[in-house]
Design an enzyme around this catalytic site. Structure first.
Site, PDB file in Angstrom:
ATOM      1  N   CYS A 198       0.846  -1.206   0.000  1.00 57.59           N
ATOM      2  CA  CYS A 198       0.000   0.000   0.000  1.00 57.59           C
ATOM      3  C   CYS A 198       0.876   1.249   0.000  1.00 57.59           C
ATOM      4  O   CYS A 198       1.615   1.478  -0.941  1.00 57.59           O
ATOM      5  CB  CYS A 198      -0.958   0.007   1.197  1.00 57.59           C
ATOM      6  SG  CYS A 198      -1.884  -1.507   1.446  1.00 57.59           S
TER       7      CYS A 198
ATOM      8  N   ASP B 108      -9.760  -3.017  -6.030  1.00 61.13           N
ATOM      9  CA  ASP B 108      -8.899  -2.012  -5.422  1.00 61.13           C
ATOM     10  C   ASP B 108      -9.274  -0.642  -5.985  1.00 61.13           C
ATOM     11  O   ASP B 108      -8.895  -0.299  -7.095  1.00 61.13           O
ATOM     12  CB  ASP B 108      -7.428  -2.347  -5.731  1.00 61.13           C
ATOM     13  CG  ASP B 108      -6.443  -1.435  -5.011  1.00 61.13           C
ATOM     14  OD1 ASP B 108      -6.878  -0.397  -4.461  1.00 61.13           O
ATOM     15  OD2 ASP B 108      -5.244  -1.756  -5.007  1.00 61.13           O
TER      16      ASP B 108
ATOM     17  N   HIS C  82      -7.841  -4.145  -1.717  1.00 64.64           N
ATOM     18  CA  HIS C  82      -6.694  -3.352  -1.273  1.00 64.64           C
ATOM     19  C   HIS C  82      -6.255  -3.806   0.125  1.00 64.64           C
ATOM     20  O   HIS C  82      -7.077  -3.960   1.005  1.00 64.64           O
ATOM     21  CB  HIS C  82      -7.089  -1.872  -1.258  1.00 64.64           C
ATOM     22  CG  HIS C  82      -5.924  -0.968  -1.045  1.00 64.64           C
ATOM     23  ND1 HIS C  82      -4.999  -0.718  -2.025  1.00 64.64           N
ATOM     24  CD2 HIS C  82      -5.521  -0.270   0.037  1.00 64.64           C
ATOM     25  CE1 HIS C  82      -4.078   0.102  -1.559  1.00 64.64           C
ATOM     26  NE2 HIS C  82      -4.366   0.396  -0.306  1.00 64.64           N
TER      27      HIS C  82
END
Ligand SMILES: *[C@@H]1O[C@H](CO)[C@@H](O)[C@H](O)[C@H]1NC(C)=O
Ligand SMILES: *[C@@H]1O[C@H](CO)[C@@H](O)[C@H](O)[C@H]1NC(C)=O
Ligand SMILES: *[C@@H]1O[C@H](CO)[C@@H](O)[C@H](O)[C@H]1NC(C)=O
Length: 263
Positions: free
Chosen positions: A152, A199, A231
């Site tokens: 991330c 995502d 995500h």
């Protein structure tokens, strides 16, 4: 601010999963290598004012592990770093947020200001912390070659660390967020991405752009898409869901195979 709103929604989604005891055998070596639960086995050490989570035995090639916004304080980050250690890499995860990562349960923290958080942890603030981590690995731990894995928030920095002179030779990123075109174009080493099919930070259209930019670099690259993931899955997968569990484990082995092939 739409972008930050969706960030907030995603970081909060599902909150933190409490994984059951679960160890997987590495299909290649038969060694039990990836752990989703249990106690961390590394230790924390301060170097040049930065707290570092260090795990694994000495090795010539070291893994620089760059966390999501939840930092090294999140158990899953320590456990995944430990898994890289068991794969044979001395692994270092710097405290990228100087002791103040995003709260684990963002939705339960209405006072948490994402805009402010990202402004405080801009590349200008973060790059020097990562340079300190590389220095630590090379001068204190005797690492000769640095490879980088990022998740991330940290995924973007995996790419930044592949730019000329930044110190990493090979990179892997799972669901990188806020990754800019110029950061992809600037890489000088092989790069691999594990992407989620749900995502909002990287929808299908953006993924296609990233693929085109990777191709243009002329570097070895892969982009693998994991169905049934969202995500954050590379670290915070709900491992009671078979698709998420497979995605998290396969993304880990993707990174290990990538480092094995190119480092
Ligand atoms: C580190 O080395 C010791 C001694 O050889 C071994 O018992 C241990 O399993 C190793 N740890 C990792 C994470 O590879
Ligand atoms: C969030 O932080 C930004 C930047 O520091 C600031 O401009 C904004 O007013 C803050 N928002 C709230 C709701 O406090
Ligand atoms: C995790 O996945 C399982 C199986 O799909 C589901 O029953 C459970 O609600 C999920 N837990 C969370 C916190 O989303």
């Amino acid at each position: 601010m739409l972008r930050f709103t969706s960030l907030l929604a995603l970081w909060g989604a599902g909150s933190l999963v409490s994984a059951q005891t679960n160890q997987e055998d590495c299909p290649v070596t038969g060694v039990s290598i990836i752990a989703h639960s249990g106690d961390p086995v590394g230790k924390e050490q301060v170097y040049d004012g930065i707290n570092m989570y260090v795990t694994g035995n000495a090795s010539d090639t070291g893994v620089l592990y760059l966390t999501d916004v939840f930092g090294i304080q999140l158990l899953e980050n320590k456990l995944l770093a430990d898994s890289f250690g068991r794969a044979g890499y001395l692994t270092v995860a710097p405290d990228m947020f100087n002791g103040t990562p995003a709260p684990g349960d963002i939705n339960g923290q209405p006072d948490f200001n994402v805009t402010d958080f990202l402004a405080k942890h801009s590349p200008e603030e973060t790059d020097p912390i990562l340079a300190t981590a590389v220095d630590f690995m090379r001068t204190e731990l005797g690492v000769k070659k640095v490879v980088v894995t990022g998740y991330c928030f940290g995924g973007r920095y995996a790419f930044r660390m592949l730019a000329e002179g930044k110190g990493a030779d090979v990179g892997f990123a799972a669901h990188p967020s806020l990754l800019e075109d110029a950061e992809i174009s600037a890489i000088t080493g092989p790069a691999s991405i594990a992407a989620a099919d749900a995502d909002d930070m990287t929808p299908a259209e953006r993924r296609t752009q990233i693929e085109a930019l990777l191709l243009e670099t002329g570097m070895p690259y892969t982009l693998a898409l994991y169905g049934g993931t969202s995500h954050g899955f590379g670290v915070r997968a709900n491992v009671t869901d078979p698709k998420q569990k497979f995605g998290k484990e396969e993304a880990f082995f993707q990174a290990i195979r990538w480092f094995g092939a190119w480092a």
